[in-house]
Every structure is written in structure tokens, then in C-alpha cells.
Scaffold this motif. Structure first.
Motif, mmCIF file in Angstrom:
data_model
loop_
_atom_site.group_PDB
_atom_site.id
_atom_site.type_symbol
_atom_site.label_atom_id
_atom_site.label_comp_id
_atom_site.label_asym_id
_atom_site.label_seq_id
_atom_site.Cartn_x
_atom_site.Cartn_y
_atom_site.Cartn_z
ATOM 1 N N GLN A 544 -5.586 -5.882 3.820
ATOM 2 C CA GLN A 544 -5.477 -4.571 3.722
ATOM 3 C C GLN A 544 -4.673 -4.059 2.298
ATOM 4 O OE1 GLN A 544 -2.423 -3.556 6.991
ATOM 5 N NE2 GLN A 544 -4.149 -2.764 8.144
ATOM 6 N N CYS A 545 -3.898 -4.730 1.887
ATOM 7 C CA CYS A 545 -3.497 -4.539 0.284
ATOM 8 C C CYS A 545 -4.540 -3.996 -0.638
ATOM 9 C CB CYS A 545 -2.626 -5.295 -0.157
ATOM 10 S SG CYS A 545 -0.996 -5.626 0.615
ATOM 11 N N LEU A 546 -5.717 -5.081 -0.621
ATOM 12 C CA LEU A 546 -6.642 -5.040 -1.207
ATOM 13 C C LEU A 546 -7.668 -3.656 -0.908
ATOM 14 C CD1 LEU A 546 -8.183 -8.747 -1.454
ATOM 15 C CD2 LEU A 546 -7.243 -7.406 -3.476
ATOM 16 N N ALA A 547 -7.769 -3.447 0.409
ATOM 17 C CA ALA A 547 -8.600 -2.293 0.565
ATOM 18 C C ALA A 547 -8.122 -0.864 0.019
ATOM 19 C CB ALA A 547 -8.321 -2.137 2.234
ATOM 20 N N PHE A 548 -6.592 -0.935 0.028
ATOM 21 C CA PHE A 548 -5.938 0.244 -0.637
ATOM 22 C C PHE A 548 -6.226 0.301 -2.100
ATOM 23 C CE2 PHE A 548 -2.617 1.907 -3.649
ATOM 24 C CZ PHE A 548 -2.440 3.032 -2.957
ATOM 25 N N TYR A 549 -6.399 -0.377 -2.891
ATOM 26 C CA TYR A 549 -6.503 -0.470 -4.190
ATOM 27 C C TYR A 549 -8.292 -0.318 -4.239
ATOM 28 C CZ TYR A 549 -2.026 -2.480 -4.978
ATOM 29 O OH TYR A 549 -0.809 -2.845 -4.734
ATOM 30 N N GLN A 550 -9.142 -1.033 -3.749
ATOM 31 C CA GLN A 550 -10.339 -0.914 -3.723
ATOM 32 C C GLN A 550 -10.806 0.620 -3.131
ATOM 33 O OE1 GLN A 550 -10.748 -4.310 -5.190
ATOM 34 N NE2 GLN A 550 -12.251 -3.150 -5.195
ATOM 35 N N LYS A 551 -10.292 1.190 -2.423
ATOM 36 C CA LYS A 551 -10.617 2.698 -2.202
ATOM 37 C C LYS A 551 -10.206 3.530 -3.220
ATOM 38 C CE LYS A 551 -8.864 6.492 0.680
ATOM 39 N NZ LYS A 551 -7.980 6.976 1.806
ATOM 40 N N GLU A 552 -9.034 3.250 -3.887
ATOM 41 C CA GLU A 552 -9.055 4.163 -5.103
ATOM 42 C C GLU A 552 -9.923 3.982 -6.326
ATOM 43 O OE1 GLU A 552 -6.161 6.195 -5.586
ATOM 44 O OE2 GLU A 552 -6.329 6.208 -3.436
ATOM 45 N N VAL A 553 -10.383 2.733 -6.477
ATOM 46 C CA VAL A 553 -11.321 2.239 -7.450
ATOM 47 C C VAL A 553 -12.657 2.872 -7.159
ATOM 48 C CG1 VAL A 553 -12.603 0.725 -8.595
ATOM 49 C CG2 VAL A 553 -10.059 0.140 -8.164
ATOM 50 N N ALA A 554 -12.956 2.996 -5.629
ATOM 51 C CA ALA A 554 -14.272 3.346 -5.440
ATOM 52 C C ALA A 554 -14.300 4.863 -5.542
ATOM 53 C CB ALA A 554 -14.603 3.318 -3.918
ATOM 54 N N LEU A 555 -13.128 5.604 -5.247
ATOM 55 C CA LEU A 555 -13.096 6.997 -5.706
ATOM 56 C C LEU A 555 -13.081 7.598 -7.297
ATOM 57 C CD1 LEU A 555 -10.436 7.926 -2.887
ATOM 58 C CD2 LEU A 555 -12.806 8.569 -2.765
ATOM 59 N N TYR A 556 -12.684 6.626 -7.912
ATOM 60 C CA TYR A 556 -12.520 6.778 -9.295
ATOM 61 C C TYR A 556 -13.948 6.596 -9.736
ATOM 62 C CZ TYR A 556 -12.680 5.532 -14.360
ATOM 63 O OH TYR A 556 -12.737 5.564 -15.652
ATOM 64 N N THR A 557 -14.638 5.583 -9.344
ATOM 65 C CA THR A 557 -16.130 5.334 -9.449
ATOM 66 C C THR A 557 -17.030 6.360 -9.238
ATOM 67 O OG1 THR A 557 -15.758 2.973 -9.580
ATOM 68 C CG2 THR A 557 -17.861 3.405 -9.629
ATOM 69 N N ALA A 558 -16.879 6.938 -8.144
ATOM 70 C CA ALA A 558 -17.515 8.048 -7.706
ATOM 71 C C ALA A 558 -17.479 8.977 -8.309
ATOM 72 C CB ALA A 558 -17.063 8.446 -6.138
ATOM 73 N N SER A 559 -16.104 9.525 -8.996
ATOM 74 C CA SER A 559 -16.239 10.618 -9.704
ATOM 75 C C SER A 559 -16.896 10.491 -11.202
ATOM 76 C CB SER A 559 -14.639 10.876 -10.081
ATOM 77 O OG SER A 559 -14.048 9.766 -10.915
ATOM 78 N N PRO A 588 1.101 -2.098 -1.960
ATOM 79 C CA PRO A 588 1.053 -0.855 -2.630
ATOM 80 C C PRO A 588 1.958 0.091 -2.756
ATOM 81 C CG PRO A 588 -0.670 -0.726 -0.745
ATOM 82 C CD PRO A 588 0.165 -2.120 -0.948
ATOM 83 N N HIS A 589 3.104 -0.209 -1.760
ATOM 84 C CA HIS A 589 4.017 1.064 -1.556
ATOM 85 C C HIS A 589 4.922 1.619 -2.800
ATOM 86 C CE1 HIS A 589 7.465 3.149 0.413
ATOM 87 N NE2 HIS A 589 8.546 2.409 -0.268
ATOM 88 N N TYR A 590 4.883 0.610 -3.690
ATOM 89 C CA TYR A 590 5.731 0.729 -4.924
ATOM 90 C C TYR A 590 4.745 1.779 -5.748
ATOM 91 C CZ TYR A 590 8.298 0.152 -9.476
ATOM 92 O OH TYR A 590 8.980 0.173 -10.463
ATOM 93 N N VAL A 591 3.519 1.361 -5.760
ATOM 94 C CA VAL A 591 2.500 2.029 -6.587
ATOM 95 C C VAL A 591 2.288 3.448 -6.045
ATOM 96 C CG1 VAL A 591 0.031 2.161 -7.382
ATOM 97 C CG2 VAL A 591 1.261 -0.171 -7.010
ATOM 98 N N CYS A 592 2.188 3.588 -4.729
ATOM 99 C CA CYS A 592 2.053 5.040 -4.092
ATOM 100 C C CYS A 592 3.239 5.714 -4.521
ATOM 101 C CB CYS A 592 2.065 4.752 -2.503
ATOM 102 S SG CYS A 592 0.650 3.957 -1.982
#
Length: 1109
Positions: A544-559, A588-592
Motif C-alpha cells: 500500500q505504501c508503494l502504491a501511493f508513491y507509484q501513483k504519484e510517479v505515474a501521474l508525473y510520467t503521464a504529464s 507516506p503520511h509525513y510526505v503528504c
């Protein structure tokens, strides 16, 4: 003597009253004091009346160990096996007994009995089919006994009524029950077709008793009849004959609670447990315990039902109360051990579970069931050596236990005994070709070793047996993902999710596949689904932690999809704090709270949809892809567990395979695998050994001073597997840009204008809007891209960092689920030190990829200790070994053959550091890697290399890399403009004084020198090894030298560098196979420009995925 007589009298009364469960308790007490063969047979007989057939077999085996001629044990054991459906084994047992009876015919009655049993069995075998069952009378409350695992033994000391009753109930708890009771005691047996014979014995010391006499199973008044209770005389034998319906007595009008015996109600509760009706079972046991609160058998039964409902604390409370009432209740000890093992992944549970199961073994010495259970618990808690010992002992006692063979295979694989592990898995399948869990485990085993062909064969076999087995599709998805076939993986994972929609591993893996091929909308949906699922383990929390980070990277790459590839800049655009937490898999709480989040999917997808033209393979693209696929294969390690991958091999295979092959969801499995049901599947294979500690933070002054990547085994590798297409395209781009720069330098030298400004080759990214946020417009064209590249190559300095960054960017885009970043681009905490962690031994588990380097690394560590006579402990304190007392210990180090030996010499966890000879500063030795040895919870050691990347070390290695790059440039300038004929003549010349040959050798040596420092530097969070070899191939190609061979089996180039103390030693180890396979090649100069053929990020993603379209 009186207590013994009293026990015998009580036993006789209990047996006369057919109170078998209490009779067993008395026999337990008698056997504890004096373990006679006759008493053990008596207890086996009592178990047979309760239809606890596996307990019958255990007691008979004990009796036959003490007295191989105990004919009654053969009779009872054969009857029990027959009742369990093991007809051939039953026949074999009776034949053994008959042969013994012939040679020692002291008991003619039992000889005749065995002869009748054999005759009946053989007649039945010839007349009836395998599955034809003849019952003289049915019983709706018959306990279903499982053969495979523990449920059959749920009810030690639990009784089943001696009478068979046909019950008709209205459903109202106050209704009257009509009971049909056979006047005969009729057993449900295959042999009741003729005459079933069983012997009843009452074995007592000499005494007299007045009671009812049992004759052929009937009660008759024997008042005044004297029964002689002598130890040498067994209980009276009686025979069951075929029931006659006319001989039944009908009893009606009695209240249920009055008419049904305690044993009978207990048997109903057991039956409900066996059938999976746990709530009903609890209700039955509750009723019993309201009447008899201290009835241990009912407590054990209710505790078992609670355990299956995952009410583990309630189960443990019942088992504990049963133990308090009867400390000799071995079954309660065993069940509590299982329940404690299922509580969670903490060491207290491990310790308690093992203690309870060990206590259970005191009451059932060498019990194959308990040894099996303890072996599984030992495996779960990583004590693999103990697991192997327990499971081997279990198999020696029960060679038909397919589950034990499977877990033995898993444990053997963990300690690196792969041949024996394979043999154990195959033995499980030999016992049952349709054992789906065994096929799944074997498929995982081959996948872990990198044998995709055998793994696929096992998966296909598995699906042929059970087409709707979700784990099989997950395994095949893993295999396809590991070999870079993402679209095929998506198909399988989708099927798996159609069967089990909440399978988090399938969801995460499918999301990563969508992410890799540029289908960002579907990727984000799956990542969101992973984040929404409820967790039940630490491993799923990591995903689940990885899913959070990967989602952000996916959105970055999409852009960035429709922008030029030069604008794809994870290191420059993504917040350092985000990258640090991504690398560490931390919450990811601290990151958010502190990092700007990526814009929503809809906004990103406006810029981020791949265009059809991205997938159009033009002539130029076709030429490059063909060349890249051939060249990229050269990076493949020919070692165990390194999958060959057409696109990009990745450790995600290890990441998501932590559950190995979960048990099947069938009722048969639930009834045969108590522990698996409790734990919702044992997590196999040692892939998540450090998962529970991944959030720990360790200071610089600790043993693990290089803190970053102190991750679970499946994420701590410093290297990914080979990447064919990515590696080939990256190497060609490196060659093109370096050659272009060399030509510029040669031209500048001629004009006296050599430029030495230390600038980046690529323009600094203009995207500074925050994490994953793009400000780049869509109007950027390939013309601008081309002019930027030409201007950079022709007017700016090309540093070593620029060269390696080309390969790093290709590595980042090829497998986006791996956090590949430059360590100096992480957060400000970089100043506190980070580093990679590559384990060879984790506890008792031998890491498949890296354990082959164990012996060399171990010898290097011993050599360093002997030379330096000091080490650093876990707190980074200096431990002086030069004192006379300690010096004597140091002298014994050369004889140390294991981590345990080395640890005992030092006395605590420690590390020693390798060194690298500097070529910039004469006489200076750079810090290499740290070889660490740490004790792990008394069950083994973590033996690993950990490479620190502190700022001072970074500065030193940067200087070494820059110097090595300058030497390479000087050598290459003399060869870059030579024509093909000159190069070929020079390279094939045997006159090594030739200037041209000398120049070529200098180029090769210079490239290897830089590669040596790169591997010891280890400047990336992941992927340093593959990036290093890709650049090596690219630089050789730029000098018109192509490596046409392959890396030899067993060779890992990065480890060769790490374990070499200077560049010359590394070069000497690589030369024999590298130089002999280098051929002159100038055809590459005709290749189209990679940066023009694949101008946009979308075009790059399409190129990496086109083979899988």
C-alpha cells in the motif's frame, strides 16, 4: 499397589459403561507410569470406539515399536486405516500381522481373526470398485476425519457416542427427539459386509468386579460373575456382526438433553467443526460447558472452532483453560501452539507457539502431526534449520504426508539446498498429482531460481487441475512481468482478480504493468484500489505504501508523455523528501503533509495519453530496435534467479511474491490444514524477512550507517536484472553522444579551443512546480530537441555524470516501479549518510542471487580482520583486537568456517570495511564497502555488504570518476577517427608495440577503470550495476569496439569490482572473457540518432513496449 488396582477397577467400569473418553484419560495415567504394550493397545481400542482413527494408528505404531508381534495392534491399525479409506495400506498391515501370527502362533484366536480380515478385505477388493462403500447403518453425526493434516486430530480425548442414532428434529430447541438405538454396537465399516471383528480388552491387576459382561457387543447380566483382571489378560474381545433392523429398540418422547449422551453431543460439535459450521459447533460446545464447565474435551473443541473463525484470543483462552484442568491434555498444548503461531509476526508468538508444540510432543513422542505443525511454525518464523529437522522427522514417521514434503521443500530452498528442495516438492506431487498447493509452490520455486520454462509448466499443470485457482494466475502474471511481457501479465492478473477481486498482490502488480506500458488511467485506478483495501499483514502494508508513491510517479510520467524525453527528469523535478520515502518504502503520511501533490488524473491525462504514432515503427526505429535487442542481451547475468527480460527485469517479482503459493480455498484444504486456515496462508519463501522492521530508522553511528535501502530482502538488491531493449537503446545513445563529443574535442584541439567548462550536457529542467507537477507545454518540437542536443554536444562539457545519467534515465523509464535515483538528489538528510544493502545470508536463508559470493566475501572479511586487528561494532565503536587476550582469538579467525565462528571470535555484531586504491591521490585508500555481520534473534545471522554514500565519500569518488573519465577521453581521442580498415588491422595485429593497438588497449583499460570506481561508488538508490555495464558497452561501442560475447556463468561484474582492492585487480578478473570477445564494429555509426527516433517520453515508452503489443 492400591492406586493401581483402583485405576484398573475404574477402567473396567468405564469400559463396561462404554465411557471411552474417560477410559482414555485413565489409560493415559496408567501409560505415563508404565508404558506396556497391552495398555497402549487398550487405548488404541478406546480411540477406535470414538472413531479417532489416526490416534488409533499412532498408538498401534507405538505398540509395534515395543513389540513387533503385538497382533492386536495390527488388527486395530488395519481397521483404522480401512475406516480412513486407506484400503491398500490396511491390507498390507493385516498381511504383516498374519505373517507374524503364523511364525508365532501363541494367540490362535487373533490368527483366525486376521485370517478373516484378510479374506474379507481381498474379497471386497476384487468385488467392489475403489469408491464403493457399504455401510450397514448410517449415522448423520459421524465425524469426518481428515487425512492430510490436523483437523483429524482436533479431538484427542473427545468422545463419540457408542450408539448410532438417527435423529429427527423439528428445529425447536424444546422439541422431542426420536432416537433409534441399535441393540448391537454397529460400526460404520467397509468390513461389515461380512463379519467385522474387533477386540475389547480390560487389562487390570488381579481383582474381582461385579458388573455387566460384554459378549459379542451385547450387554448381559453377569452379576456374580468374577472377572479376573490380570495384566497378562486383555480386555474381553467381542465381534460386531451385521445389524438386523428387527433388533432395534425405539425410544421416543425423551427430552433431547436427557436422551443424548455427553459423548454424543461432543461428537456432533466435532462434526460441525469438520464441516465448517463453526458457529453451530460453538453453540453445541457452549451447551456442554454450561452443564460441565470443566470438561476439557469440550473446551478444546470450542477453542478449535474459535480458531477457525479467527477468534484467536478466545481460542487460546479455551485451550489454556483445558490445560489448567488437565495439564496432560497434549491436544490442548498442540492447538494452543497453532493458535499462538497464527496471532502475528512477533517473536513472542513464535516462542510461545514453539513451547506449546514442544510440550505437546512430550505427550505424543515423535508425533508426526505435531512435528509437522512445529515444522511449519519454525518455517514461518524463519528458523529454517529447525523446520527441516522437524519436517524430516515427521516424514520419517508418516511418509504419506504430502504437506510435510511441500513445506520441507520450502525450508530447504530457503537454506540454499535447491536440489533437495526440488526433490521434496516432486515427492509431494508423487503422492498426489492433483495437489494444487504443491504445484503452486513448485512453480514459485522455479520462478525464484529464474527457470521460467519449468515454472510455466507447473502453472499450466495447476490450471489443468483447478481452472479457477486465483494464485495460479497471479504466479503466471509474475512470470510474464518478470520477463517483461506486461500485457500478457495484465490478462492473467485480470483473470485472477475476477476470481478474487480483493487480491492486493494482483492489483498492485497489474497497476505496475499498466504503469510500465503507459496506460496511466488504468494504473491509477488499480493503485487507488490497492490503497482502499483493508490490510491484514505487514507485507500488504508495504504494498500500500508503494502504491501511493507509484501513483504519484505515474501521474508525473503521464504529464510528460508528449514532452521531449529530455524533460523527463525524476531527479530534478521530484521533491527530495518524496524520493527518500519512496526509496525506503516508508509510510507516506509525513510526505503528504510536506510535499506538493501531483495534479489529479484528469488533468495529467490531458497531456499524458500515448499517441498512435508513438507505436508506429518507422524504418529508423526498426533499425534501432533490432540493434538494441541484440546489444542489450550482453548485460544478462547468467546466474540463479536472474530472469532474462526483453524489456526490463525487475525485483518486483520478488516484491509481490511474498505469499508464495497460498493454500487453496477448498473445504478439503481447510479441513486438512489447520494452521494455514488460522494464518490465512503461511507467507513462504523468505522474501519478506525484514518487512516488519522496514520502518526502522538507524543513525549514521550504527552498524548500518548507510541507512537508505535497509529494506526487505526483495528490495535491497543494489542491482536489477538485465534489460535488453532498454540497455541496448541506452548503450547506443551513450555511444552516439560520446562519439559526438569526442569529435567536437578533436575539432576544438585542432583550432586550439578545447572547452573545459564543467557544465551539464542537458538543459536544466524548467519544471519546478513541485512533485510530479509539469509546466511544460505541448508545443515543444523535435526540432528544438535536436538543436538543444546538438548545442549541448558541440559547446558544453560532457562529464562522467552526464554520461551515466543517460543510462539512468532509460533505467528509470523502463521499470517505473523501482525507485532509481541519484542518492545525492535525496533529502537534506543525505548529510547523515545513506547506502545500499545487499544480503547474502538473512538469518538462515541463503539469498539465491548473492549467496554464491558468500565464500569470497567471508574470506575477504577474515583477511581484513587479521591485517587490521580491529573492527567496528554496531554502535560504530572501535574494537581493538591487538590486546594479547584478543590477539589470540584473532589467530583463530583463519579457521573460522561460518558466520557463527566469526561472530564468536568478536563476541558481538560488527563490520569491517574494504578499501579501494586511489589513482588521484597517491597512497590514499578510499572507503569501499562495509562487510557486516549481525546476529538475528538467535536463529542466524545477517551477512551482507552495505555501501555507504556519505557526502565526503561522494566527493572523493566524484574526483576518481572525473579522473578516470579524463584518461578515457585522452585515449579515445586517438582512436575515434581511425577508419575501419586501420582499426581491424591494428586490433588483429600480433605486433603489440603498434601505437594503434596500444591506443585500443588504453581505451579498454580506461573504461574498465572508470567502471571499477563506479561499482564501488554505488551512487544510485538502485540499478547501479546494470547502469555501469550499459555505459561500459556504450563507451566500447563509441570506440568502435563491440562486445560480442556474454558474461560467463556465475560472474556478477559489480561483485568482481567490490571485492577487488584496486582497478588493476578488477581489470585482471574481467579481461579474460571481456577482451577476447571484443570485435571491431563501425557499422553502428550508421544507426539513426536515438534522440531523434524516440524524441518524446511517449515514444520511448512505446519503444520499450512494442514487442509486447
Amino acid at each position: 499397589m492400591a492406586p493401581a488396582v483402583n485405576e484398573r477397577l475404574e477402567l473396567a467400569k468405564l469400559c463396561s459403561g462404554r465411557n471411552w473418553s474417560k477410559a482414555i484419560r485413565v489409560l493415559n495415567s496408567i501409560i505415563d507410569k508404565s508404558s506396556s504394550v497391552q495398555d497402549i493397545c487398550n487405548r488404541a481400542f478406546c480411540y477406535s470406539r470414538l472413531e479417532l482413527h489416526k490416534h488409533v494408528i499412532k498408538d498401534c505404531d507405538k505398540a509395534l515399536q515395543l513389540s513387533p508381534n503385538a497382533l492386536q495392534a495390527y488388527i486395530l491399525k488395519g481397521n483404522a486405516m480401512s475406516a480412513l479409506g486407506r484400503k491398500e495400506e490396511a491390507l498390507h498391515v493385516w498381511e504383516q500381522g498374519y505373517q507374524n501370527a503364523i511364525s508365532d502362533s501363541t494367540d490362535l484366536k487373533q490368527l483366525v481373526e486376521l485370517e478373516e480380515l484378510l479374506g474379507s478385505a481381498k474379497e471386497y477388493q476384487s468385488f467392489n470398485s475403489e469408491d464403493h462403500v457399504i455401510d450397514t447403518i448410517s449415522c448423520e453425526t459421524k465425524v469426518v476425519v481428515s487425512e492430510d493434516h490436523a483437523v483429524d486430530s482436533l479431538s484427542t480425548d473427545m468422545s463419540i457416542a457408542e450408539t448410532k442414532a438417527i435423529i429427527s428434529e423439528d428445529g425447536d430447541s424444546t422439541s422431542v427427539t426420536k432416537i433409534v438405538i441399535s441393540e448391537d454396537y454397529v460400526r460404520d465399516s467397509l468390513l461389515q459386509k461380512t463379519t467385522t471383528t474387533e477386540a475389547e480388552h480390560v487389562n487390570s491387576s488381579t481383582s474381582t468386579v461385579t458388573d455387566k459382561k460384554l459378549v459379542n457387543g451385547h450387554k448381559s447380566d453377569t452379576s456374580g460373575v468374577e472377572l479376573k483382571l490380570d495384566d497378562s489378560i486383555g480386555m474381553l474381545s467381542f465381534y460386531n456382526e451385521t445389524a438386523k433392523m428387527g433388533r432395534k429398540v425405539f425410544v421416543t418422547g425423551l427430552p433431547k438433553t436427557k436422551s443424548i449422551s455427553l459423548d454424543f453431543r461432543l461428537s456432533r460439535g466435532i462434526a460441525q467443526v469438520n464441516e465448517g459450521n463453526y458457529g453451530q459447533a460453538v453453540s453445541i460446545f457452549d451447551q456442554i460447558l454450561r452443564e460441565t464447565p470443566t470438561y476439557p474435551e469440550a473446551l478444546i473443541g470450542r477453542g478449535t472452532a474459535f480458531a477457525f473463525q479467527r477468534e484467536l484470543n478466545a481460542a487460546i483462552a479455551d485451550f489454556s483453560k483445558a490445560i489448567q484442568i488437565n495439564p496432560s491434555a497434549g491436544e490442548a498444548w498442540k492447538r494452543r501452539g497453532q493458535a499462538r503461531a497464527a496471532l502475528g509476526d512477533f517473536m513472542e508468538a513464535n516462542s510461545w507457539a514453539i513451547e506449546d508444540l514442544t510440550k505437546g510432543l512430550e505427550f505424543e513422542l515423535n508425533s508426526p502431526d505435531i512435528l509437522h505443525e512445529r515444522g511449519i511454525v519454525n518455517f514461518k518464523f524463519k528458523d529454517f534449520n529447525a523446520a527441516v529437522d522437524d519436517l524430516t522427522r515427521s516424514i520419517n514417521r508418516d511418509k504419506k504426508n504430502k504437506s510435510a514434503y511441500t513445506y520441507l521443500g520450502l525450508a530447504l530452498a530457503a537454506i540454499g539446498e535447491h536440489d533437495q528442495a526440488e526433490e521434496a516438492h516432486l515427492k509431494a506431487l508423487q503422492l498426489d498429482q492433483n495437489f494444487v498447493d504443491a504445484w503452486a509452490h513448485l512453480a514459485q520455486f522455479y520462478l525464484d531460481l529464474g527457470n521460467t520454462e519449468k515454472s510455466m509448466h507447473c502453472i499450466e499443470k495447476l490450471l489443468a487441475i483447478e481452472e479457477r485457482f486465483a494464485k495460479a494466475y497471479h504466479l503466471r502474471g509474475l512470470l510474464h512481468h518478470g520477463t517483461g511481457q506486461h500485457r500478457m501479465a495484465i490478462k492473467d492478473l485480470s483473470v485472477g482478480l475476477s476470481i478474487d477481486s480483493s487480491n492486493l498482490e494482483c492489483l498492485y502488480l497489474r497497476a505496475s504493468c499498466y504503469h510500465a506500458i503507459g496506460e496511466y488511467g488504468d494504473a491509477v485506478k488499480d493503485y487507488d484500489a490497492v490503497l482502499d483495501l483493508e490490510l491484514d499483514s505487514m507485507d500488504k502494508f508495504v504494498l500500500q505504501c508503494l502504491a501511493f508513491y507509484q501513483k504519484e510517479v505515474a501521474l508525473y510520467t503521464a504529464s510528460k508523455v508528449n514532452s521531449e524525453f529530455c524533460w523527463f527528469d525524476i531527479d530534478g523535478d521530484i521533491d527530495p523528501l518524496f524520493k527518500e520515502y519512496w526509496c525506503k518504502r516508508q509510510h507516506p503520511h509525513y510526505v503528504c503533509e510536506r510535499v506538493f501533490r501531483q495534479p489529479p488524473l484528469k488533468e495529467s491525462l490531458k497531456k499524458g495519453r500515448l499517441k498512435k504514432q508513438d507505436f508506429v515503427v518507422t524504418k529508423h526505429k526498426h533499425v534501432l530496435l533490432q540493434a538494441a535487442d541484440v546489444l542489450g542481451q550482453k548485460v544478462q547475468y547468467n546466474c540463479a534467479a536472474f530472469l532474462s527480460n526483453r524489456r526490463q527485469a525487475t525485483t518486483l517479482l520478488q516484491l509481490v511474491s511474498q505469499t508464495c503459493a497460498l493454500p487453496s480455498n477448498t473445504r478439503a484444504h481447510r479441513s486438512s490444514c489447520f494452521l494455514c486456515t488460522l494464518a490465512n496462508g503461511i507467507l513462504l519463501v523468505f522474501h519478506n524477512l525484514l518487512a516488519a522492521t522496514l520502518s526502522n530508522r538507524l543513525p549514521l553511528a550504527s552498524l548500518f550507517a548507510p541507512e537508505i535501502m535497509d529494506l526487505p530482502m526483495w528490495t535491497s538488491e543494489p542491482e536489477l536484472q538485465s534489460t535488453y531493449r532498454m540497455a541496448g537503446l541506452a548503450a547506443i545513445e551513450v555511444a552516439q553522444k560520446v562519439a559526438k563529443y569526442w569529435r567536437f574535442l578533436r575539432h576544438a584541439n585542432k583550432n586550439g579551443k578545447r572547452n573545459r567548462k564543467k557544465e551539464r550536457i542537458s538543459m536544466v529542467s524548467q519544471n519546478r512546480g513541485g512533485v510530479c507537477c509539469s509546466t511544460t507545454g505541448l508545443s515543444e518540437s523535435s526540432t528544438l530537441h535536436s538543436s538543444n542536443e546538438e548545442r549541448s554536444a558541440s559547446g558544453r562539457h560532457l562529464s562522467w555524470h552526464d554520461v551515466y545519467s543517460i543510462a539512468v534515465k532509460w533505467r528509470q523509464i523502463s521499470e517505473p516501479c523501482d525507485p532509481v535515483v541519484w542518492i545525492n538528489k535525496l533529502s537534506e538528510e543525505f548529510i547523515s549518510g545513506f547506502g545500499s544493502h545487499t544480503p547474502m545470508l538473512l538469518g538462515q536463508a541463503k539469498v539465491v542471487r548473492y549467496f554464491p559470493n558468500y565464500s569470497r566475501t567471508f574470506d575477504v572479511a577474515k583477511s581484513i580482520i587479521r591485517d587490521l586487528k580491529y573492527v567496528n561494532n554496531a554502535e560504530d565503536r572501535f574494537i581493538d583486537l591487538s590486546d594479547p587476550d584478543k590477539l589470540q582469538k584473532v589467530g583463530t579467525i583463519k579457521h573460522a568456517g561460518s558466520c557463527s565462528d566469526l561472530y564468536n571470535v568478536i563476541g558481538e555484531s560488527f563490520w569491517v570495511g574494504t578499501t579501494c586504491e586511489s589513482t588521484v591521490f597517491e597512497g590514499k585508500r578510499l572507503e569501499g564497502t562495509r562487510i557486516t555481520l549481525q546476529e538475528m534473534d538467535k536463529i542466524g545471522y545477517d551477512f551482507a555488504i552495505r555501501t555507504p554514500c556519505t557526502p565526503p565519500r561522494w566527493a572523493e569518488y566524484s574526483q576518481e570518476m572525473a579522473a578516470a573519465w579524463e584518461v578515457s577521453l585522452l585515449s579515445l581521442e586517438n582512436t575515434i577517427t581511425l577508419d575501419a580498415a586501420t582499426l581491424c588491422n591494428a586490433y588483429s595485429s600480433e605486433v603489440y608495440s603498434s601505437n594503434d593497438v596500444s591506443a585500443l588497449e588504453n581505451v579498454r583499460d580506461g573504461i574498465l577503470r572508470m567502471t571499477y570506481y563506479w561499482y564501488n561508488f554505488m551512487p544510485l538508490s538502485r540499478g547501479s550495476a546494470v547502469v555501469g555495464f550499459v555505459v561500459l558497452l556504450g563507451l566500447l561501442l563509441a570506440a568502435n569496439m563491440e562486445f560480442t560475447g556474454s558474461i560467463p556463468p556465475g560472474i556478477q561484474v559489480d561483485w568482481e569490482a567490490i571485492l577487488s582492492s584496486n582497478p588493476d585487480a578488477f581489470t585482471a578478473s574481467i579481461k579474460p572473457w571481456l577482451y577476447s570477445n571484443i570485435r571491431i564494429n563501425t557499422a553502428w555509426k550508421e544507426y539513426p540518432d536515438v534522440t531523434l527516433a524516440f524524441a518524446t517520453t511517449g515514444a520511448v515508452i512505446a519503444a520499450l513496449s512494442s514487442y509486447d503489443a
